[in-house]
Design an enzyme around this catalytic site. Structure first.
Site, PDB file in Angstrom:
ATOM      1  N   GLU A 194       2.106  -6.505  -5.210  1.00  0.00           N
ATOM      2  CA  GLU A 194       1.728  -5.680  -6.358  1.00  0.00           C
ATOM      3  C   GLU A 194       2.931  -4.914  -6.914  1.00  0.00           C
ATOM      4  O   GLU A 194       3.317  -5.079  -8.067  1.00  0.00           O
ATOM      5  CB  GLU A 194       0.629  -4.693  -5.934  1.00  0.00           C
ATOM      6  CG  GLU A 194       0.196  -3.802  -7.039  1.00  0.00           C
ATOM      7  CD  GLU A 194      -1.156  -3.117  -6.776  1.00  0.00           C
ATOM      8  OE1 GLU A 194      -1.296  -1.979  -7.197  1.00  0.00           O
ATOM      9  OE2 GLU A 194      -2.071  -3.707  -6.168  1.00  0.00           O
ATOM     10  N   ASP A 224       0.844  -1.202   0.000  1.00  0.00           N
ATOM     11  CA  ASP A 224       0.000   0.000   0.000  1.00  0.00           C
ATOM     12  C   ASP A 224       0.880   1.253   0.000  1.00  0.00           C
ATOM     13  O   ASP A 224       0.739   2.132  -0.845  1.00  0.00           O
ATOM     14  CB  ASP A 224      -0.900   0.025   1.248  1.00  0.00           C
ATOM     15  CG  ASP A 224      -1.662  -1.269   1.413  1.00  0.00           C
ATOM     16  OD1 ASP A 224      -2.542  -1.538   0.591  1.00  0.00           O
ATOM     17  OD2 ASP A 224      -1.354  -2.024   2.361  1.00  0.00           O
TER      18      ASP A 224
HETATM   19  O1  TRH Z   1       4.704  -5.950   0.601  1.00  0.00           O
HETATM   20  P1  TRH Z   1       3.770  -6.593  -0.321  1.00  0.00           P
HETATM   21  O2  TRH Z   1       3.430  -7.969  -0.031  1.00  0.00           O
HETATM   22  O3  TRH Z   1       2.463  -5.745  -0.447  1.00  0.00           O
HETATM   23  C1  TRH Z   1       1.179  -6.290  -0.526  1.00  0.00           C
HETATM   24  C2  TRH Z   1       0.544  -6.100  -1.850  1.00  0.00           C
HETATM   25  O4  TRH Z   1       0.674  -4.798  -2.339  1.00  0.00           O
HETATM   26  C3  TRH Z   1      -0.919  -6.451  -1.772  1.00  0.00           C
HETATM   27  O5  TRH Z   1      -1.542  -6.210  -2.998  1.00  0.00           O
HETATM   28  C4  TRH Z   1      -1.550  -5.630  -0.696  1.00  0.00           C
HETATM   29  O6  TRH Z   1      -2.855  -5.916  -0.576  1.00  0.00           O
HETATM   30  C5  TRH Z   1      -0.848  -5.923   0.588  1.00  0.00           C
HETATM   31  O7  TRH Z   1       0.512  -5.601   0.458  1.00  0.00           O
HETATM   32  C6  TRH Z   1      -1.442  -5.179   1.730  1.00  0.00           C
HETATM   33  O8  TRH Z   1       4.421  -6.585  -1.785  1.00  0.00           O
HETATM   34  P2  TRH Z   1       4.680  -5.388  -2.808  1.00  0.00           P
HETATM   35  O9  TRH Z   1       3.399  -4.842  -3.326  1.00  0.00           O
HETATM   36  O10 TRH Z   1       5.605  -5.909  -3.794  1.00  0.00           O
HETATM   37  O11 TRH Z   1       5.391  -4.260  -1.968  1.00  0.00           O
HETATM   38  C7  TRH Z   1       6.703  -4.366  -1.529  1.00  0.00           C
HETATM   39  C8  TRH Z   1       7.390  -3.009  -1.616  1.00  0.00           C
HETATM   40  O12 TRH Z   1       8.652  -3.086  -0.968  1.00  0.00           O
HETATM   41  C9  TRH Z   1       7.658  -2.574  -3.042  1.00  0.00           C
HETATM   42  O13 TRH Z   1       7.412  -1.182  -3.163  1.00  0.00           O
HETATM   43  C10 TRH Z   1       9.154  -2.828  -3.218  1.00  0.00           C
HETATM   44  C11 TRH Z   1       9.655  -2.553  -1.829  1.00  0.00           C
HETATM   45  N1  TRH Z   1      10.956  -3.141  -1.460  1.00  0.00           N
HETATM   46  C12 TRH Z   1      11.961  -2.276  -1.052  1.00  0.00           C
HETATM   47  O14 TRH Z   1      11.766  -1.058  -1.049  1.00  0.00           O
HETATM   48  N2  TRH Z   1      13.147  -2.798  -0.649  1.00  0.00           N
HETATM   49  C13 TRH Z   1      13.401  -4.134  -0.659  1.00  0.00           C
HETATM   50  O15 TRH Z   1      14.518  -4.562  -0.276  1.00  0.00           O
HETATM   51  C14 TRH Z   1      12.360  -5.003  -1.101  1.00  0.00           C
HETATM   52  C15 TRH Z   1      12.615  -6.484  -1.144  1.00  0.00           C
HETATM   53  C16 TRH Z   1      11.152  -4.480  -1.485  1.00  0.00           C
END
Ligand code: TRH
Length: 410
Positions: free
Chosen positions: A297, A39
């Site tokens: 996402e 989010d």
């Molecule tokens: O963290 P998530 O599992 O988020 C989820 C989904 O968005 C889902 O749709 C939603 O309903 C739920 O949250 C509440 O996975 P996502 O979306 O990939 O988000 C991870 C974020 O973290 C993304 O912006 C990339 C970031 N990230 C970093 O900034 N540094 C890192 O080292 C890593 C591995 C990720």
């Protein structure tokens, strides 16, 4: 991992941001952090893009500053209000202050706006454009719902549904203006790659080593996948950022306390645990690897911009409805692929999401990697034509209740 000084790079940038000028469009983004980083990940990316590329004066209201601090470490989780990377970040408390609503109001993922704020929107002579930014889905029904109005039952306000997506009938995907050029520069520059590997305490892996990033939720299929890599003929280096899947990765090697910096090996498999890095640095990890496991996402979208074969662990929902979403994306993504390639992607993605049999599906997937590489590049080029931030601003102008403002299409 060494910080590469994005904060400094940002501060030194020529300010595109016109946020101080009276003509700047004002935008409030509301983010309720449900769990994980998706989010806030999406909201933070959108906020930065609107502010830094379009000169919009963005206020990001977020109810959990600690989550934002993981993505943007200079965030001070104790402050009510602060400026980070061109965005005004405000703590969204239950007792919401009286503020003048912005001209563009983005409610992320149907989070409920404060009642007082809604009333203040309704009291404006020029009503703000109110958009609900929805979750990403490749399902067909999105085409019919993108852009639909939803009049408020009791106030003179209309909210519009804005759906991100993969086709031209949707709002597109978040893509920073310079991202693909930065990706290409990284992939063509050995010095940048070496700097990345040094930043995680490693030399560039030997030629022939398959480099895999692994960002995921808990997954019972992990041990089978690790077995396949450990017993395979090719050397595999797996980079695991700290997070929900890490305990299982540690368990595979008999370590109950895995943490950043640790390394393990078995057979042809080497595993390295990385710290969770700030959001702008995560792309480099995807660019540096040959295959990326992603989740949720935002990381899934970033893997698509990385233009490498990837495996998506979708966010699990009640009654397994997420599996329909997964299949809808697979059908779209796989459509141009040959039957063996499409079957291999389908097999591994389903096994990974059903948490069963991913190890058995791996050989077929890796056998078609060349074709998947080409497809991933073509896919990214095609998606890049549909930019969410530009579409959102175009949408605001189209619905016609907003003063004219300049959209920078560079
Ligand atoms: O963290 P998530 O599992 O988020 C989820 C989904 O968005 C889902 O749709 C939603 O309903 C739920 O949250 C509440 O996975 P996502 O979306 O990939 O988000 C991870 C974020 O973290 C993304 O912006 C990339 C970031 N990230 C970093 O900034 N540094 C890192 O080292 C890593 C591995 C990720």
């Amino acid at each position: 991992m060494r910080r590469l000084g994005y904060a400094r790079r940002w501060a030194a940038m020529k300010p595109l941001n016109q946020a101080d000028s009276p003509a700047a469009l004002r935008c409030d983004i509301f983010c309720n952090v449900v769990d994980n980083y998706g989010d806030i990940g999406v909201c933070w990316r959108l906020a930065r893009q609107l502010a830094n590329e379009q000169g919009v004066a963005v206020r990001l209201w977020v109810d959990d500053l600690n989550s934002l601090a993981k993505l943007c470490p200079e965030t001070d989780a104790t402050l009510e209000s602060q400026h980070c990377r061109g965005v005004e970040v405000c703590l969204w408390r239950k007792e919401f202050p009286e503020v003048q609503p912005a001209e563009l109001v983005i409610e992320a993922f149907a989070c409920k706006l404060p009642q007082g704020y809604i009333e203040a929107m309704a009291a404006q002579e020029q009503k703000p454009v109110w958009v609900n930014l929805e979750y990403l889905s490749a399902e067909d029904w999105v085409h019919g719902c993108h852009g639909l109005p939803s009049p408020h039952p009791g106030l003179p306000l209309t909210k519009y549904f804005f759906f991100p997506g993969f086709t031209s009938q949707t709002g597109g995907l978040l893509l920073e203006r310079d991202l693909l050029a930065r990706r290409d520069a990284f992939q063509n520059d050995a010095a940048q790659q070496r700097a990345f590997w040094h930043s995680i305490g490693m030399e560039i892996p030997k030629a022939g080593t398959l480099k895999i990033s692994l960002f995921g939720y808990e997954n019972a299929a992990l041990a089978g996948l690790f077995d396949a890599w450990a017993n395979g003929t090719q050397a595999v280096l797996c980079l695991v950022p700290e997070g929900r899947i890490l305990p299982q990765a540690g368990q595979y090697f008999g370590d109950a306390a895995p943490c950043a910096g640790k390394a393990y090996s078995r057979g042809n498999l080497q595993v390295r645990v990385l710290p969770f890095v700030e959001q702008e640095r995560y792309d480099e990890l995807l660019w540096a690897c040959d295959v990326n496991f992603v989740r949720g996402e935002d990381s899934c979208v970033r893997a698509q911009w990385a233009a490498k074969p990837f495996i998506w662990q979708i966010y699990p929902q009640h009654d397994a409805v997420h599996l329909n979403k997964l299949q809808a994306f697979l059908e779209l993504y796989n459509a141009p692929l040959s039957p063996p390639a499409s079957g291999a992607v389908q097999g591994l993605w389903q096994a990974w999401n059903r948490e069963n049999g991913a190890g058995q599906m791996w050989p077929a997937f890796v056998a078609v990697r060349g074709g998947l590489d080409r497809h991933a590049q073509h896919w990214a080029r095609q998606l890049a034509e549909n930019n969410l931030a530009l579409n959102l601003l175009d949408f605001c102008q189209k619905i016609g209740r907003m003063r004219a403002f300049k959209i920078d299409r560079q």
